[in-house]
Design a protein around this motif. Sequence first.
Motif, PDB file in Angstrom:
ATOM      1  N   LEU A 175       0.792  -1.223   0.000  1.00 42.48           N
ATOM      2  CA  LEU A 175       0.000   0.000   0.000  1.00 42.48           C
ATOM      3  C   LEU A 175       0.828   1.278   0.000  1.00 42.48           C
TER       4      LEU A 175
ATOM      5  N   ALA B  12     -14.791   9.435  -1.739  1.00 43.04           N
ATOM      6  CA  ALA B  12     -13.621   9.318  -2.628  1.00 43.04           C
ATOM      7  C   ALA B  12     -13.312  10.648  -3.299  1.00 43.04           C
TER       8      ALA B  12
ATOM      9  N   GLY C 100     -10.475  11.951  -0.972  1.00 40.70           N
ATOM     10  CA  GLY C 100      -9.375  11.469  -1.811  1.00 40.70           C
ATOM     11  C   GLY C 100      -8.374  12.556  -2.182  1.00 40.70           C
TER      12      GLY C 100
ATOM     13  N   GLY D 127      -1.852   7.298   2.025  1.00 37.63           N
ATOM     14  CA  GLY D 127      -2.693   6.286   1.398  1.00 37.63           C
ATOM     15  C   GLY D 127      -2.952   6.586  -0.064  1.00 37.63           C
TER      16      GLY D 127
ATOM     17  N   ARG E 197      -2.351   5.151  -2.896  1.00 37.26           N
ATOM     18  CA  ARG E 197      -2.957   4.116  -3.738  1.00 37.26           C
ATOM     19  C   ARG E 197      -4.439   3.936  -3.431  1.00 37.26           C
ATOM     20  N   VAL E 198      -4.806   3.974  -2.175  1.00 40.82           N
ATOM     21  CA  VAL E 198      -6.208   3.811  -1.777  1.00 40.82           C
ATOM     22  C   VAL E 198      -7.035   5.009  -2.275  1.00 40.82           C
TER      23      VAL E 198
ATOM     24  N   PHE F 158      -7.386   4.789  -5.976  1.00 44.18           N
ATOM     25  CA  PHE F 158      -8.328   3.730  -6.330  1.00 44.18           C
ATOM     26  C   PHE F 158      -9.772   4.216  -6.185  1.00 44.18           C
ATOM     27  N   GLY F 159     -10.073   4.912  -5.108  1.00 43.29           N
ATOM     28  CA  GLY F 159     -11.419   5.449  -4.913  1.00 43.29           C
ATOM     29  C   GLY F 159     -11.798   6.415  -6.019  1.00 43.29           C
TER      30      GLY F 159
ATOM     31  N   ILE G 250      -1.694   4.524  -8.631  1.00 43.73           N
ATOM     32  CA  ILE G 250      -1.840   3.201  -8.032  1.00 43.73           C
ATOM     33  C   ILE G 250      -0.582   2.375  -8.290  1.00 43.73           C
TER      34      ILE G 250
ATOM     35  N   ASP H 224       3.320   8.572   2.739  1.00 45.96           N
ATOM     36  CA  ASP H 224       3.567   7.157   2.435  1.00 45.96           C
ATOM     37  C   ASP H 224       5.058   6.859   2.433  1.00 45.96           C
TER      38      ASP H 224
END
Length: 149
Positions: free
Chosen positions: A5, A65, A69, A78, A80-81, A84-85, A132, A142
Motif C-alpha cells: 500500500l 472518494a 481522496g 494512502g 494508492r487507496v 483507487f477510490g 496506483i 507514504d
Amino acid sequence: MLELLFKTDTGIAGLLLRCLLAIAIFPHGAQKVLGWFGGFGVAGTLGYFKGLGIPTPIGVLGIAAEFLGPLLLVAGVGTRVAAFGIACMMLGAAWLVHRPYGFFLNWFGQHPLGKEGFEYQALALGVALVLILIGGGKWSVDGLLMRGV
C-alpha cells in the motif's frame, strides 16, 4: 501488506500527479459535500445517484472518494487507496453519466447544455491508475512511513 500500500519511490512524478489529480477532483467533491461551485451538497447528490440506480452506501463511498481522496493525495497519505477510490468514481461517472454522449467534451455544443462525453473521466482515470502503480513519490507521508520499514 503495508509495503504493497505505501511503498513508493522518491521521484517527483508521484508528487506532480498527486497534486494534479487533487486539484482536478477536489472541486467536484466540494460540490457533492459542501454545495460549493454550484453543487447540491450531500443530500442532493445522493438523490441524483439514487436516480441513476446507485445504492446509498455506494453513493456515500463515491462522495467520500471525491472529497477526501484529493485531501489525502495532497499529503500523500494512502495514495494508492485514494487513487483507487477516485478511479472507481471516474469509471462510474464515465459509464453511467457520460458514455451516452461519446468520448469528447461538449466543445462545440452538439449535446444539450451540461451533457459531456467521458474525456475528462478518461484522463483522471489514467492519472489515478499511474498513482496506483507508482505510489505517492516525493514528499509523501507514504514515503515517510516506509522509511522505517
